[in-house]
Design a protein around this motif. Structure first.
Motif, PDB file in Angstrom:
ATOM      1  N   SER A   1      -1.188  33.691  -0.718  1.00  0.00           N
ATOM      2  CA  SER A   1      -0.875  34.014   0.671  1.00  0.00           C
ATOM      3  C   SER A   1      -0.125  32.862   1.340  1.00  0.00           C
ATOM      4  N   LEU A   2      -0.546  31.626   1.070  1.00  0.00           N
ATOM      5  CA  LEU A   2       0.138  30.470   1.659  1.00  0.00           C
ATOM      6  C   LEU A   2       1.549  30.326   1.097  1.00  0.00           C
ATOM      7  N   PHE A   3       1.715  30.581  -0.196  1.00  0.00           N
ATOM      8  CA  PHE A   3       3.054  30.537  -0.795  1.00  0.00           C
ATOM      9  C   PHE A   3       3.941  31.620  -0.182  1.00  0.00           C
ATOM     10  N   ASP A   4       3.363  32.824   0.011  1.00  0.00           N
ATOM     11  CA  ASP A   4       4.106  33.914   0.656  1.00  0.00           C
ATOM     12  C   ASP A   4       4.614  33.464   2.025  1.00  0.00           C
ATOM     13  N   SER A   5       3.719  32.845   2.800  1.00  0.00           N
ATOM     14  CA  SER A   5       4.076  32.418   4.159  1.00  0.00           C
ATOM     15  C   SER A   5       5.152  31.341   4.126  1.00  0.00           C
ATOM     16  N   ARG A   6       5.039  30.423   3.186  1.00  0.00           N
ATOM     17  CA  ARG A   6       6.019  29.325   3.104  1.00  0.00           C
ATOM     18  C   ARG A   6       7.398  29.860   2.736  1.00  0.00           C
ATOM     19  N   VAL A   7       7.450  30.744   1.761  1.00  0.00           N
ATOM     20  CA  VAL A   7       8.737  31.285   1.311  1.00  0.00           C
ATOM     21  C   VAL A   7       9.374  32.152   2.391  1.00  0.00           C
ATOM     22  N   ALA A   8       8.547  32.916   3.116  1.00  0.00           N
ATOM     23  CA  ALA A   8       9.064  33.809   4.155  1.00  0.00           C
ATOM     24  C   ALA A   8       9.230  33.116   5.508  1.00  0.00           C
ATOM     25  N   ALA A   9       8.880  31.822   5.576  1.00  0.00           N
ATOM     26  CA  ALA A   9       8.957  31.056   6.834  1.00  0.00           C
ATOM     27  C   ALA A   9       8.151  31.729   7.941  1.00  0.00           C
ATOM     28  N   LEU A  10       6.931  32.172   7.586  1.00  0.00           N
ATOM     29  CA  LEU A  10       6.035  32.815   8.532  1.00  0.00           C
ATOM     30  C   LEU A  10       4.782  31.964   8.706  1.00  0.00           C
ATOM     31  N   PRO A  11       4.060  32.144   9.817  1.00  0.00           N
ATOM     32  CA  PRO A  11       2.807  31.398   9.992  1.00  0.00           C
ATOM     33  C   PRO A  11       1.799  31.759   8.900  1.00  0.00           C
ATOM     34  N   ALA A  12       1.014  30.780   8.499  1.00  0.00           N
ATOM     35  CA  ALA A  12      -0.005  31.021   7.481  1.00  0.00           C
ATOM     36  C   ALA A  12      -1.158  31.811   8.073  1.00  0.00           C
ATOM     37  N   LEU A  13      -1.793  32.636   7.244  1.00  0.00           N
ATOM     38  CA  LEU A  13      -2.980  33.357   7.684  1.00  0.00           C
ATOM     39  C   LEU A  13      -4.131  32.356   7.820  1.00  0.00           C
TER      40      LEU A  13
ATOM     41  N   ASP B   1       9.351  19.422  -2.796  1.00  0.00           N
ATOM     42  CA  ASP B   1       9.476  20.546  -3.731  1.00  0.00           C
ATOM     43  C   ASP B   1       9.229  21.886  -3.049  1.00  0.00           C
ATOM     44  N   ALA B   2       8.558  21.881  -1.895  1.00  0.00           N
ATOM     45  CA  ALA B   2       8.297  23.141  -1.195  1.00  0.00           C
ATOM     46  C   ALA B   2       9.593  23.846  -0.814  1.00  0.00           C
ATOM     47  N   GLU B   3      10.669  23.084  -0.623  1.00  0.00           N
ATOM     48  CA  GLU B   3      11.960  23.695  -0.298  1.00  0.00           C
ATOM     49  C   GLU B   3      12.496  24.524  -1.458  1.00  0.00           C
ATOM     50  N   ARG B   4      12.027  24.227  -2.668  1.00  0.00           N
ATOM     51  CA  ARG B   4      12.503  24.951  -3.859  1.00  0.00           C
ATOM     52  C   ARG B   4      11.559  26.077  -4.268  1.00  0.00           C
ATOM     53  N   LEU B   5      10.452  26.220  -3.561  1.00  0.00           N
ATOM     54  CA  LEU B   5       9.502  27.285  -3.885  1.00  0.00           C
ATOM     55  C   LEU B   5      10.102  28.636  -3.522  1.00  0.00           C
ATOM     56  N   THR B   6      10.096  29.554  -4.469  1.00  0.00           N
ATOM     57  CA  THR B   6      10.672  30.869  -4.216  1.00  0.00           C
ATOM     58  C   THR B   6       9.993  31.901  -5.100  1.00  0.00           C
ATOM     59  N   ALA B   7      10.101  33.164  -4.718  1.00  0.00           N
ATOM     60  CA  ALA B   7       9.568  34.263  -5.521  1.00  0.00           C
ATOM     61  C   ALA B   7      10.616  34.702  -6.533  1.00  0.00           C
ATOM     62  N   CYS B   8      10.157  35.120  -7.694  1.00  0.00           N
ATOM     63  CA  CYS B   8      11.079  35.628  -8.711  1.00  0.00           C
ATOM     64  C   CYS B   8      11.840  36.825  -8.139  1.00  0.00           C
ATOM     65  N   GLY B   9      13.156  36.847  -8.381  1.00  0.00           N
ATOM     66  CA  GLY B   9      14.000  37.883  -7.802  1.00  0.00           C
ATOM     67  C   GLY B   9      14.181  39.105  -8.673  1.00  0.00           C
ATOM     68  N   SER B  10      13.313  39.277  -9.664  1.00  0.00           N
ATOM     69  CA  SER B  10      13.448  40.413 -10.573  1.00  0.00           C
ATOM     70  C   SER B  10      12.209  41.299 -10.471  1.00  0.00           C
ATOM     71  N   ALA B  11      12.356  42.439  -9.782  1.00  0.00           N
ATOM     72  CA  ALA B  11      11.230  43.377  -9.668  1.00  0.00           C
ATOM     73  C   ALA B  11      10.868  43.923 -11.045  1.00  0.00           C
ATOM     74  N   PRO B  12       9.585  44.183 -11.317  1.00  0.00           N
ATOM     75  CA  PRO B  12       8.439  44.083 -10.406  1.00  0.00           C
ATOM     76  C   PRO B  12       7.735  42.728 -10.477  1.00  0.00           C
ATOM     77  N   CYS B  13       8.373  41.720 -11.033  1.00  0.00           N
ATOM     78  CA  CYS B  13       7.715  40.432 -11.243  1.00  0.00           C
ATOM     79  C   CYS B  13       7.165  39.885  -9.924  1.00  0.00           C
ATOM     80  N   ASN B  14       5.965  39.322  -9.990  1.00  0.00           N
ATOM     81  CA  ASN B  14       5.283  38.799  -8.804  1.00  0.00           C
ATOM     82  C   ASN B  14       5.078  37.286  -8.877  1.00  0.00           C
ATOM     83  N   ARG B  15       5.788  36.622  -9.803  1.00  0.00           N
ATOM     84  CA  ARG B  15       5.543  35.194 -10.005  1.00  0.00           C
ATOM     85  C   ARG B  15       6.403  34.341  -9.059  1.00  0.00           C
TER      86      ARG B  15
END
Length: 207
Positions: A88-100, A159-173
């Protein structure tokens, strides 16, 4: 969220990841933790923490537990729960949203569950000395604290600036991006390129 079918061994034996570690996962155990549940085509997934034996093996491979730790389901469930909060925190960081708030609380709780400084001990013969608490009776707590600290380090590092989600669906890594690469593996890159090529071939011509 759509339920995924589990492909963990029915016998409870540890399972192997179907793809190699994503870039950055060998450097940051918390990234490996988030990536320990792997979405596969067809709505299936592999959960490397799906059983106590599998969770024990995963911790052993990262020097976070001894082979004979005797992991119980309650302990494996704690590990899986921390995985979801860090994700969830990684999701928030990548999407530039507030953390839950719940995710922050879970990580901070894990961070403060064990002493971080060598404690003062007193030997009857030799007197006072400092020593870290022995983790044998607190294996899971120490593992959770280590993984939570690693996630905090990653999220507050360059390194947080380089954190990203894999761009190939359905991969969730997740991965640490190098250059323009947004795929966690060669397999995902090939799948993404094949999908783009198929889309170009089937795109209706205008005019």
């Amino acid at each position: 969220m759509r339920a995924m079918k589990e492909t963990v061994s029915a016998t409870g034996e540890p399972v192997e990841s179907p793809i190699p570690p994503a870039p950055g996962a060998e450097q940051y155990p918390s990234l490996a933790l988030v990536n320990s549940v792997i979405a596969l085509p067809g709505g299936q997934f592999v959960d490397l923490l799906g059983t106590p034996a599998a969770a024990n093996q995963w911790l052993v491979e990262r020097d976070l537990a001894p082979v004979d730790a005797g992991m119980r389901e309650m302990c494996a469930a704690q590990l899986r729960a921390l995985r979801e909060q860090i994700r969830s925190l990684f999701d928030s960081r990548v999407a530039a949203l507030p953390a839950l708030p719940a995710a922050l609380t879970a990580v901070n709780d894990a961070l403060t569950r064990v002493p971080t400084a060598p404690l003062l001990k007193w030997d009857d013969k030799d007197g006072p000395y400092r020593a870290a608490p022995h983790p044998t009776t607190e294996i899971v707590d120490h593992a959770l604290a280590t993984l939570a600290a690693d996630a905090a380090d990653l999220l507050t590092s360059p390194d947080a600036e380089r954190l990203t989600a894999c761009g190939s669906a359905p991969c969730n890594r997740y991965l640490l991006r190098h250059g323009r690469r947004h795929w966690c593996s060669t397999r995902c890159g090939d799948r993404a390129r094949a999908a783009r090529a198929y889309a170009r071939r089937t795109r209706p011509e205008s005019g």
